[in-house]
Design a protein around this motif. Structure first.
Motif, PDB file in Angstrom:
ATOM      1  N   THR A  19       0.833  -1.201   0.000  1.00  0.00           N
ATOM      2  CA  THR A  19       0.000   0.000   0.000  1.00  0.00           C
ATOM      3  C   THR A  19       0.867   1.249   0.000  1.00  0.00           C
ATOM      4  OG1 THR A  19      -1.722  -1.169   1.238  1.00  0.00           O
ATOM      5  CG2 THR A  19      -1.825   1.243   1.234  1.00  0.00           C
ATOM      6  N   THR A  21       1.571   4.704   1.264  1.00  0.00           N
ATOM      7  CA  THR A  21       1.195   5.510   2.430  1.00  0.00           C
ATOM      8  C   THR A  21       1.429   6.997   2.205  1.00  0.00           C
ATOM      9  OG1 THR A  21       3.379   5.233   3.429  1.00  0.00           O
ATOM     10  CG2 THR A  21       1.696   3.598   3.997  1.00  0.00           C
ATOM     11  N   GLN A  22       2.254   7.307   1.203  1.00  0.00           N
ATOM     12  CA  GLN A  22       2.504   8.715   0.889  1.00  0.00           C
ATOM     13  C   GLN A  22       3.074   8.813  -0.525  1.00  0.00           C
ATOM     14  OE1 GLN A  22       5.524  10.568   3.280  1.00  0.00           O
ATOM     15  NE2 GLN A  22       5.207  12.616   2.434  1.00  0.00           N
ATOM     16  N   GLU A  36       3.948   0.920   2.518  1.00  0.00           N
ATOM     17  CA  GLU A  36       3.727   0.281   3.816  1.00  0.00           C
ATOM     18  C   GLU A  36       4.851  -0.698   4.129  1.00  0.00           C
ATOM     19  OE1 GLU A  36      -0.054  -1.634   6.140  1.00  0.00           O
ATOM     20  OE2 GLU A  36       0.260  -2.196   4.055  1.00  0.00           O
TER      21      GLU A  36
END
Length: 397
Positions: A19, A21-22, A36
């Motif tokens: 994933t 995250t930023q 992630e």
């Protein structure tokens, strides 16, 4: 935790799903993504970063910044969420081979000669270690390389363990670790134990082979250049291709290129000596021709003559004269050079000549009372400089 990162859990893993995250742009304008979890190794400990793709966008750099791993991208991610990613396995495995080969070669130098490694660099083509010694002999290099390849050939297992500071005392470390928490050891049983954060294969045999290529001085240390694994074949191929070209140029079999080169160098040396002798004879003839003018001032202009030739010709000419001043000028199209010299039977100070001529050609030079020389810009025709030099000769002592 560090040990949960995918590149530590399984250094052979090449693809994964995670994933985002930023995703953002850093202060230099570079787009990056933070995941992630990641299988991309960030630059650190002498080992370069991985490259590959995240959501089909090229990953060009990977760095750890304030505890987070930034994946710098060729272009920004359009969305976050779940993505697929893939690392460049050929680059990763090459780094695993080179880095582990460094561990083994470093340990070999310590075991055989107690030469510790003070720095390590994994470059694009070569790997280097700096040994804490000013000199390493050819025999020592051969012995270390032989031991390293023996360890590789034995295909020893490579263990990777996470330990605490308290547990370190149970291990014989090659050097002290630089961290207090999440300490990772890379262990080659009965040979080397070292704290390391890099990626490594599961056995030494996967390194393939190791070859030391050269050494160089680095202040009080010795830098050793070497390659491992696929890079050994790359170097062998490059050397073979180069020698094949040399052999063709020499019209010799590849295995006799060195012998043919030696013969060529001997022939070249002989021809150089013969050419030097012929040039000396030519200068003798030119000097005799100049001396035959029977004038006090002997002036001559040349094209593309070196300062050494002008000086030799001046000495040879004066040796044939009782009283004479030689003024020689050379013009190579871009600069002017001159030599003015007199016989010992005369007393004029030639430094007066150069003090007048050098400013006129924006030049530099020097000499003594009997001989001066110099050179400078082509601010005037060679004939004008020659006349200026003659006019500048003092009439009286």
């Amino acid at each position: 935790m560090l040990q949960n990162r995918l590149y530590y859990q399984d250094p052979y893993r090449t693809s994964f799903t995670t994933t985002v995250t930023q995703h953002a742009i850093d202060e230099q304008g570079r787009p990056f993504a933070v995941l992630e979890n990641t299988a991309f190794y960030p630059t650190g400990g002498g080992q370069p970063h991985d490259i590959g793709y995240i959501a089909d966008i090229a990953v060009v750099d990977v760095e750890e910044v304030d505890g987070e791993i930034r994946h710098y991208l060729e272009s920004p991610l359009s969305t976050g969420g779940t993505i697929s990613a893939e690392i460049d396995w050929s680059r990763r495995f090459d780094h695993m081979q080179q880095h582990t080969g460094q561990h083994i070669l470093t340990a070999a130098f310590v075991e055989l000669f107690n030469y510790p490694t003070v720095s390590f660099h994994l470059g694009r083509e070569l790997v280097t270690i700096d040994l804490a010694t000013e000199h390493v002999s050819a025999d020592e290099l051969h012995a270390a390389e032989t031991l390293a390849n023996a360890i590789i050939l034995e295909n020893r297992p490579i263990e990777q363990k996470w330990v605490t500071q308290e547990e370190l005392s149970a291990y014989s470390l090659r050097k002290q670790v630089s961290v207090d928490e999440e300490i990772r050891l890379v262990i080659i049983p009965d040979f080397d134990t070292n704290g390391c954060g890099g990626t490594h294969p599961s056995s030494t045999g996967q390194i393939g082979s190791l070859k030391i290529l050269s050494t160089e001085k680095q202040k009080k240390n010795t830098r050793v250049h070497f390659v491992c694994g696929g890079r050994v074949l790359d170097q062998l191929g490059a050397v073979h291709d180069e020698l094949s070209v040399v052999a063709r140029l020499l019209s010799a079999p590849l295995g006799q290129a060195a012998e043919a080169t030696q013969k060529l160098l001997e022939t070249q040396h002989l021809l150089e000596k013969q050419l030097e002798a012929a040039n000396e004879q030519l200068l003798d003839v030119e000097a005799a021709s100049l001396a035959a003018r029977k004038t006090i001032v002997i002036r001559q202009i040349y094209t593309n003559r070196s300062m050494q030739e002008l000086q030799k010709l001046s000495r040879k000419t004066l040796a044939l004269c009782e009283k004479a001043i030689v003024v020689l000028v050379s013009d190579d199209g871009e600069k002017l050079q001159f030599v003015v010299s007199r016989t010992n039977s005369l007393v004029q100070d030639m430094r007066t000549v150069s003090s007048i001529a050098l400013p006129a050609i924006e030049g530099k030079g020097g000499g003594s009372a009997s001989t001066v020389q110099g050179g400078g810009a082509r601010t005037m025709p060679a004939e004008d400089l020659s006349e200026l030099l003659e006019r500048s000769i003092p009439i009286h002592a």
